[in-house]
Write a protein that holds these residues in place. Structure first.
Motif, PDB file in Angstrom:
ATOM      1  N   ILE A   1       7.692  -0.552   6.522  1.00  0.00           N
ATOM      2  CA  ILE A   1       6.276  -0.662   6.168  1.00  0.00           C
ATOM      3  C   ILE A   1       6.123  -0.827   4.654  1.00  0.00           C
ATOM      4  N   ALA A   2       6.915  -0.068   3.885  1.00  0.00           N
ATOM      5  CA  ALA A   2       6.868  -0.195   2.428  1.00  0.00           C
ATOM      6  C   ALA A   2       7.231  -1.613   1.997  1.00  0.00           C
ATOM      7  N   ASP A   3       8.252  -2.188   2.624  1.00  0.00           N
ATOM      8  CA  ASP A   3       8.651  -3.562   2.293  1.00  0.00           C
ATOM      9  C   ASP A   3       7.533  -4.547   2.610  1.00  0.00           C
ATOM     10  N   LEU A   4       6.860  -4.323   3.746  1.00  0.00           N
ATOM     11  CA  LEU A   4       5.770  -5.213   4.139  1.00  0.00           C
ATOM     12  C   LEU A   4       4.624  -5.172   3.131  1.00  0.00           C
ATOM     13  N   ILE A   5       4.186  -3.966   2.760  1.00  0.00           N
ATOM     14  CA  ILE A   5       3.076  -3.839   1.819  1.00  0.00           C
ATOM     15  C   ILE A   5       3.454  -4.412   0.459  1.00  0.00           C
ATOM     16  N   HIS A   6       4.683  -4.124   0.011  1.00  0.00           N
ATOM     17  CA  HIS A   6       5.156  -4.655  -1.270  1.00  0.00           C
ATOM     18  C   HIS A   6       5.095  -6.179  -1.277  1.00  0.00           C
ATOM     19  N   ARG A   7       5.559  -6.786  -0.194  1.00  0.00           N
ATOM     20  CA  ARG A   7       5.597  -8.245  -0.118  1.00  0.00           C
ATOM     21  C   ARG A   7       4.181  -8.837  -0.124  1.00  0.00           C
ATOM     22  N   GLU A   8       3.296  -8.283   0.703  1.00  0.00           N
ATOM     23  CA  GLU A   8       1.941  -8.822   0.792  1.00  0.00           C
ATOM     24  C   GLU A   8       1.145  -8.559  -0.485  1.00  0.00           C
ATOM     25  N   ASP A   9       1.347  -7.394  -1.082  1.00  0.00           N
ATOM     26  CA  ASP A   9       0.644  -7.044  -2.313  1.00  0.00           C
ATOM     27  C   ASP A   9       0.996  -8.007  -3.440  1.00  0.00           C
ATOM     28  N   ASN A  10       2.267  -8.322  -3.583  1.00  0.00           N
ATOM     29  CA  ASN A  10       2.687  -9.218  -4.654  1.00  0.00           C
ATOM     30  C   ASN A  10       2.252 -10.651  -4.423  1.00  0.00           C
ATOM     31  N   ALA A  11       2.153 -11.062  -3.158  1.00  0.00           N
ATOM     32  CA  ALA A  11       1.771 -12.432  -2.851  1.00  0.00           C
ATOM     33  C   ALA A  11       0.265 -12.642  -2.865  1.00  0.00           C
ATOM     34  N   HIS A  12      -0.503 -11.574  -2.497  1.00  0.00           N
ATOM     35  CA  HIS A  12      -1.938 -11.775  -2.302  1.00  0.00           C
ATOM     36  C   HIS A  12      -2.820 -10.826  -3.100  1.00  0.00           C
ATOM     37  N   GLY A  13      -2.273  -9.783  -3.685  1.00  0.00           N
ATOM     38  CA  GLY A  13      -3.078  -8.797  -4.389  1.00  0.00           C
ATOM     39  C   GLY A  13      -3.348  -7.582  -3.523  1.00  0.00           C
ATOM     40  N   GLY A  14      -3.863  -6.526  -4.164  1.00  0.00           N
ATOM     41  CA  GLY A  14      -4.005  -5.238  -3.484  1.00  0.00           C
ATOM     42  C   GLY A  14      -5.316  -5.028  -2.769  1.00  0.00           C
ATOM     43  N   GLY A  15      -6.220  -6.000  -2.795  1.00  0.00           N
ATOM     44  CA  GLY A  15      -7.496  -5.844  -2.114  1.00  0.00           C
ATOM     45  C   GLY A  15      -7.438  -6.337  -0.686  1.00  0.00           C
ATOM     46  N   GLY A  16      -8.626  -6.458  -0.070  1.00  0.00           N
ATOM     47  CA  GLY A  16      -8.701  -7.007   1.280  1.00  0.00           C
ATOM     48  C   GLY A  16      -7.892  -6.215   2.283  1.00  0.00           C
ATOM     49  N   LEU A  17      -7.278  -6.933   3.211  1.00  0.00           N
ATOM     50  CA  LEU A  17      -6.534  -6.289   4.290  1.00  0.00           C
ATOM     51  C   LEU A  17      -5.340  -5.504   3.773  1.00  0.00           C
ATOM     52  N   VAL A  18      -4.719  -6.002   2.688  1.00  0.00           N
ATOM     53  CA  VAL A  18      -3.577  -5.280   2.119  1.00  0.00           C
ATOM     54  C   VAL A  18      -3.999  -3.863   1.728  1.00  0.00           C
ATOM     55  N   GLY A  19      -5.164  -3.737   1.091  1.00  0.00           N
ATOM     56  CA  GLY A  19      -5.655  -2.424   0.705  1.00  0.00           C
ATOM     57  C   GLY A  19      -5.961  -1.546   1.881  1.00  0.00           C
ATOM     58  N   VAL A  20      -6.528  -2.132   2.934  1.00  0.00           N
ATOM     59  CA  VAL A  20      -6.836  -1.362   4.142  1.00  0.00           C
ATOM     60  C   VAL A  20      -5.561  -0.819   4.766  1.00  0.00           C
ATOM     61  N   ILE A  21      -4.553  -1.678   4.869  1.00  0.00           N
ATOM     62  CA  ILE A  21      -3.278  -1.256   5.446  1.00  0.00           C
ATOM     63  C   ILE A  21      -2.651  -0.154   4.595  1.00  0.00           C
ATOM     64  N   ALA A  22      -2.657  -0.343   3.285  1.00  0.00           N
ATOM     65  CA  ALA A  22      -2.040   0.632   2.381  1.00  0.00           C
ATOM     66  C   ALA A  22      -2.689   2.003   2.541  1.00  0.00           C
ATOM     67  N   SER A  23      -4.020   2.053   2.614  1.00  0.00           N
ATOM     68  CA  SER A  23      -4.711   3.332   2.743  1.00  0.00           C
ATOM     69  C   SER A  23      -4.363   4.016   4.052  1.00  0.00           C
ATOM     70  N   GLY A  24      -4.319   3.216   5.137  1.00  0.00           N
ATOM     71  CA  GLY A  24      -4.077   3.815   6.440  1.00  0.00           C
ATOM     72  C   GLY A  24      -2.695   4.404   6.596  1.00  0.00           C
ATOM     73  N   VAL A  25      -1.667   3.680   6.123  1.00  0.00           N
ATOM     74  CA  VAL A  25      -0.312   4.151   6.373  1.00  0.00           C
ATOM     75  C   VAL A  25       0.045   5.372   5.539  1.00  0.00           C
ATOM     76  N   MET A  26      -0.645   5.560   4.414  1.00  0.00           N
ATOM     77  CA  MET A  26      -0.305   6.719   3.595  1.00  0.00           C
ATOM     78  C   MET A  26      -0.657   8.013   4.310  1.00  0.00           C
ATOM     79  N   GLN A  27      -1.745   7.987   5.079  1.00  0.00           N
ATOM     80  CA  GLN A  27      -2.104   9.153   5.886  1.00  0.00           C
ATOM     81  C   GLN A  27      -0.947   9.524   6.808  1.00  0.00           C
ATOM     82  N   TRP A  28      -0.435   8.521   7.473  1.00  0.00           N
ATOM     83  CA  TRP A  28       0.654   8.742   8.422  1.00  0.00           C
ATOM     84  C   TRP A  28       1.907   9.262   7.714  1.00  0.00           C
ATOM     85  N   ALA A  29       2.251   8.640   6.593  1.00  0.00           N
ATOM     86  CA  ALA A  29       3.479   9.013   5.890  1.00  0.00           C
ATOM     87  C   ALA A  29       3.438  10.454   5.405  1.00  0.00           C
ATOM     88  N   VAL A  30       2.278  10.879   4.877  1.00  0.00           N
ATOM     89  CA  VAL A  30       2.173  12.249   4.374  1.00  0.00           C
ATOM     90  C   VAL A  30       2.311  13.250   5.506  1.00  0.00           C
TER      91      VAL A  30
END
Length: 464
Positions: free
Chosen positions: A173-202
């Motif tokens: 999941i970290a690799d996926l977010i890293h890849r999408e964030d660098n290609a498209h930026g941290g907003g939009g769906l990338v930001g939504v995904i990032a916020s959601g998975v952190m809940q799970w990881a913690v």
């Protein structure tokens, strides 16, 4: 004897959080209430009431406070949350409650952002919920099932006991977010995904785990915290980002992973510099360099370039040049085989882009030779592929701004046009702010067709 300040309760509501952020940034900038009130032209009593959540803060005032305190947009973002909560409550009072529909998904009304979900027993406290659940009540996802992430139908399922495959999922999941964030930026769906998975990881940190998997689990959560923090930083969710980076640093230390720890402090440094606190950024960079003998040359170069950027913002010419030299010396010794796989992004293009930013400040703020920064930006732009479109856009925009401020405006306009081709496809607040800076610099050349056209394109891109 002065009265002690009222203890704030930022978790109570978005308005409380906004007030607490105003106080936080006011103190960060070393300002008394009266001094800040004078700068934004309101009464000290109004500012006190806003901090205590006893008075509303309008959008214009929030924007003024952001500008004066150099928060990177934190307070305007908080104001929007307050407005959304107000509108939501107004809507709820204006319509009858039909009761739950059969089969509907029940959401738990949160406190700070009205989007908090319930967490299992033993999960992290309100500080983490406040950051990681701020923009999403999304459940966990496996790499195969992104649809379940975006529209969860049940709370996240946690394993009874941590296994190696669960840790592998965190890395994937970290690799996926890293890849999408660098290609498209941290907003939009990338930001939504990032916020959601952190809940799970913690929450995974509270799952029973065999002794041999404790360190790998913490390292995996540290890695995820870094990429989530990077995404939130790029979309100016600065509090979310700060806490994610600090959690990552703590997890990395517990895991004994010096490389991940250094990376977390590198991002803390860059974020602090970006929001206008280079002194704190320098401290974070120095913390990352503790026991530099345990770090690879590439990671040392990354941290030295962060030091250079801090010194550049401070206008310290000799210290900036020394730090750039130290970064170059370290990078010259880099060997990709010695680096962890997630450091592969720090190649020649990244190194030259990072150090160019430090030299940019010397050229613009201190009148130093712009050629040094210009050549490095050129290498960065030429070296970044489409996988790092955001880095290419930011370096290209800064390169154009450099030449617009201290070089040939026609060349700057041509470079800016190319950078816009990348930036227009991003959801990045950092890239957008760099474009605004370029647009402001281009105003100096009213009547120059190339600069006028560039300004028009920048305006259209930002509006879109």
């Amino acid at each position: 004897m002065p009265r002690p300040e009222k203890q704030l309760t930022p978790d109570e509501s978005p308005r409380d959080w906004l007030g607490a952020e105003v106080r936080y940034w006011r103190k960060e900038r070393g300002l008394r209430t009266a001094a800040l009130a004078a700068l934004v032209q309101v009464s000290p009593s109004l500012l006190e009431k806003i901090e205590k959540a006893q008075a509303n803060c309008g959008q214009e005032l929030a924007e003024q406070l952001d500008e004066v305190l150099k928060t990177g947009g934190v307070l305007t973002r908080a104001w929007k949350m307050v407005r959304r909560q107000t509108e939501k409550r107004r809507g709820e009072t204006e319509r009858p409650n039909p009761g739950p529909l059969e089969g509907s998904v029940h959401s738990h009304q949160g406190r700070i952002l009205d989007s908090e979900t319930s967490l299992p027993s033993g999960s992290p406290g309100p500080m983490y919920r406040r950051a990681f659940l701020a923009t999403s009540g999304l459940a966990a996802f496996a790499p195969k099932d992104l649809a379940a992430l975006v529209a969860p139908t049940a709370p996240p399922e946690l394993p009874d006991r941590m296994r190696q495959k669960d840790i592998a999922n965190v890395h994937a999941i970290a690799d996926l977010i890293h890849r999408e964030d660098n290609a498209h930026g941290g907003g939009g769906l990338v930001g939504v995904i990032a916020s959601g998975v952190m809940q799970w990881a913690v929450t995974l940190l509270s799952v029973p785990c065999s002794e041999e998997l404790v360190a790998p689990l913490r390292a995996a959560v540290a890695r995820l915290g870094i990429v989530v923090g990077a995404s939130r930083f790029d979309s100016y969710a600065h509090e979310d980002a700060r806490i994610a980076f600090k959690l990552a640093a703590d997890c990395a230390e517990e895991a004994g992973d010096w490389h991940l720890r250094a990376k977390a402090f590198s991002f803390l440094a860059r974020q602090a510099i970006w929001v206008g606190d280079p002194d704190r950024g320098l401290t974070y960079a120095e913390q990352g360099l503790v026991r530099a003998d345990r770090l690879t040359p590439t990671i040392q170069a990354m941290l030295q370039s962060a030091r250079a950027r801090a010194f550049g913002k401070m206008g310290n010419v000799s210290a900036t040049l020394a730090a750039v030299g130290a970064a170059d010396d370290a990078f010259a010794k880099s060997n990709a085989a010695d680096d962890p796989p997630w450091m592969s992004y720090y190649n020649e293009a990244q190194h030259h882009g990072d150090t160019a930013h430090a030299l940019y400040d010397l050229a613009v703020l201190k009148g130093q030779d712009p050629a040094r920064a210009s050549r490095r930006f050129e290498i960065a732009v030429d070296g970044h592929g489409d996988d790092y479109a955001r880095s290419r856009a930011i370096s290209g925009t800064k390169w154009a701004s450099l030449l617009m401020a201290a070089g040939d405006p026609r060349q700057a306009s041509a470079i800016g046009e190319r950078a816009l081709n990348d930036a227009g496809n991003l959801t990045s607040q950092r890239a957008a702010d760099d474009l605004r800076e370029l647009g402001r610099l281009a105003r100096r050349y009213r009547g120059l067709p190339e600069a006028e056209y560039l300004r028009e394109r920048i305006s259209a891109t930002l509006q879109a």
